[in-house]
Design an enzyme around this catalytic site. Structure first.
Site, PDB file in Angstrom:
ATOM      1  N   LEU A 169       0.590  -1.093   0.034  1.00 29.56           N
ATOM      2  CA  LEU A 169       0.039   0.022  -0.122  1.00 29.56           C
ATOM      3  C   LEU A 169       0.749   1.218  -0.082  1.00 29.56           C
ATOM      4  O   LEU A 169       0.401   2.306  -0.472  1.00 29.56           O
ATOM      5  CB  LEU A 169      -0.943   0.061   1.102  1.00 29.56           C
ATOM      6  CG  LEU A 169      -2.094  -1.057   1.390  1.00 29.56           C
ATOM      7  CD1 LEU A 169      -2.641  -1.167   2.559  1.00 29.56           C
ATOM      8  CD2 LEU A 169      -2.801  -0.984  -0.176  1.00 29.56           C
ATOM      9  N   ASP A 170       2.065   1.344   0.484  1.00 32.53           N
ATOM     10  CA  ASP A 170       3.123   2.273   0.479  1.00 32.53           C
ATOM     11  C   ASP A 170       4.113   2.040  -0.405  1.00 32.53           C
ATOM     12  O   ASP A 170       5.315   1.821   0.014  1.00 32.53           O
ATOM     13  CB  ASP A 170       3.463   2.467   1.941  1.00 32.53           C
ATOM     14  CG  ASP A 170       4.251   3.926   1.913  1.00 32.53           C
ATOM     15  OD1 ASP A 170       4.257   4.642   0.927  1.00 32.53           O
ATOM     16  OD2 ASP A 170       4.934   4.110   3.051  1.00 32.53           O
ATOM     17  N   PHE A 171       4.117   1.670  -1.765  1.00 30.43           N
ATOM     18  CA  PHE A 171       4.824   1.448  -2.871  1.00 30.43           C
ATOM     19  C   PHE A 171       5.569   2.593  -3.103  1.00 30.43           C
ATOM     20  O   PHE A 171       5.352   3.230  -4.375  1.00 30.43           O
ATOM     21  CB  PHE A 171       4.374   0.924  -3.790  1.00 30.43           C
ATOM     22  CG  PHE A 171       5.171  -0.057  -4.749  1.00 30.43           C
ATOM     23  CD1 PHE A 171       4.803  -1.500  -4.928  1.00 30.43           C
ATOM     24  CD2 PHE A 171       6.275   0.333  -5.311  1.00 30.43           C
ATOM     25  CE1 PHE A 171       5.483  -2.370  -5.492  1.00 30.43           C
ATOM     26  CE2 PHE A 171       6.839  -0.229  -6.245  1.00 30.43           C
ATOM     27  CZ  PHE A 171       6.588  -1.536  -6.238  1.00 30.43           C
ATOM     28  N   GLN A 179      10.826   2.874   0.780  1.00 32.25           N
ATOM     29  CA  GLN A 179      10.480   1.594   1.227  1.00 32.25           C
ATOM     30  C   GLN A 179      11.418   0.497   0.812  1.00 32.25           C
ATOM     31  O   GLN A 179      11.337  -0.768   1.293  1.00 32.25           O
ATOM     32  CB  GLN A 179       8.901   0.947   1.060  1.00 32.25           C
ATOM     33  CG  GLN A 179       7.859   2.008   1.362  1.00 32.25           C
ATOM     34  CD  GLN A 179       7.708   2.016   2.707  1.00 32.25           C
ATOM     35  OE1 GLN A 179       8.313   1.181   3.685  1.00 32.25           O
ATOM     36  NE2 GLN A 179       6.852   3.022   3.321  1.00 32.25           N
TER      37      GLN A 179
END
Length: 286
Positions: A69-71, A75
């Site tokens: 979801l936090d691509f 990350q």
């Protein structure tokens, strides 16, 4: 291979923080996009190839299709030239539920998509497509085309466009992995057909090297000279012809991880010394 390697962990009770968990993982470098754009195209291609492997794993993991979801670049880290994801806190295996196609709406800053709602009441392939489009907008669109070999640019443009087009998401990752194999022999026929033949004549001097006469170019594997990778002599000639200051080049016996040969490009050939591991080509002038 796609995620951080966990070497060990331990629990420790503390008066301040009970049930403390300490993990020991492999060391990676933070991903800085500006620095990546200053590296060689082959290094950036290697990162994209590792991202393709990650996308494939996420789409076919033992838990099912996983979406990040936090691509975003923060990350990920670089470990031995490979891209690995470090933060799985925002990973999800839940495909969005739906009653109609309008419930399967994906919104991005530059483009929106509506996916079909399956008979089971789930948005079809939403996790996979979200990962794919985020890989396109954060990585592929910047890292693949920039300063790529001229022979591969038409193919790279096609791949980047296909990655951003969800109608072709099923073939995109396979296309990238198969057509851009790191083995030079896999691309030899395509590359040989696309490399332009140069009219400039060069004199071949075997077992010879030019130690000086350097100039800087970008991107280069050497910070004080112009050291680039080539598929063959024809590509080296094409590169030398494209630089007005280039009057000679030296083939080394060193290769990159893809098998391409490293070549020094020189401003002159006034001082040539013997070297059994190198071949010098000097531009012939009238």
């Amino acid at each position: 291979l796609c995620c951080f390697q966990l070497y060990g962990y331990c629990y420790q009770d503390s008066n301040d923080i009970p049930d403390t968990l300490t993990t020991i993982t492999e060391l990676g470098s933070p991903l800085e996009m500006i620095q990546l754009l200053q590296t060689s195209w082959e290094d950036r291609f290697r990162i994209c190839l590792s991202l393709v492997r990650l996308l494939h794993y996420l789409a076919h993991s033992p838990l099912g299709s996983v979406t990040l979801l936090d691509f975003r670049p923060r990350q990920f880290v670089i470990v031995d030239g490979e891209l690995k994801v470090t933060d799985l806190d925002d990973a999800s295996v839940e495909e969005s539920s739906c009653t109609s196609n309008s419930d399967c709406f994906m919104e991005f800053p530059a483009r929106n998509f509506t996916l079909p709602c399956s008979v089971e009441g789930r948005c079809q392939s939403m996790n996979e497509k979200r990962n794919l489009y985020n890989a396109y907008r954060f990585f592929f669109t910047y890292l693949l085309p920039h300063s790529a070999p001229s022979s591969l640019r038409p193919l790279l443009d096609k791949i980047v466009n296909a990655t951003g087009n969800h109608n072709k998401h099923m073939i995109c990752t396979e296309y990238l992995a198969l057509e851009l194999s790191p083995s030079p022999s896999a691309n030899s026929e395509f590359t040989q057909k696309c490399v332009k033949s140069a009219n400039t004549q060069y004199r071949r001097v075997p077992e010879a090297f030019i130690p000086d006469e350097n100039y800087r170019c970008w991107p280069s594997y050497h910070h004080k000279g112009c050291l680039l990778s080539v598929f063959d002599v024809n590509e080296a000639i094409e590169i030398c012809d494209s630089y007005s200051q280039c009057k000679a080049f030296v083939l080394t016996n060193q290769t990159t991880w893809t098998g391409r040969q490293l070549v020094f490009f020189k401003t002159a050939s006034n001082h040539i010394v013997p070297d059994p591991d190198k071949i010098t080509y000097v531009k012939v002038t009238d």
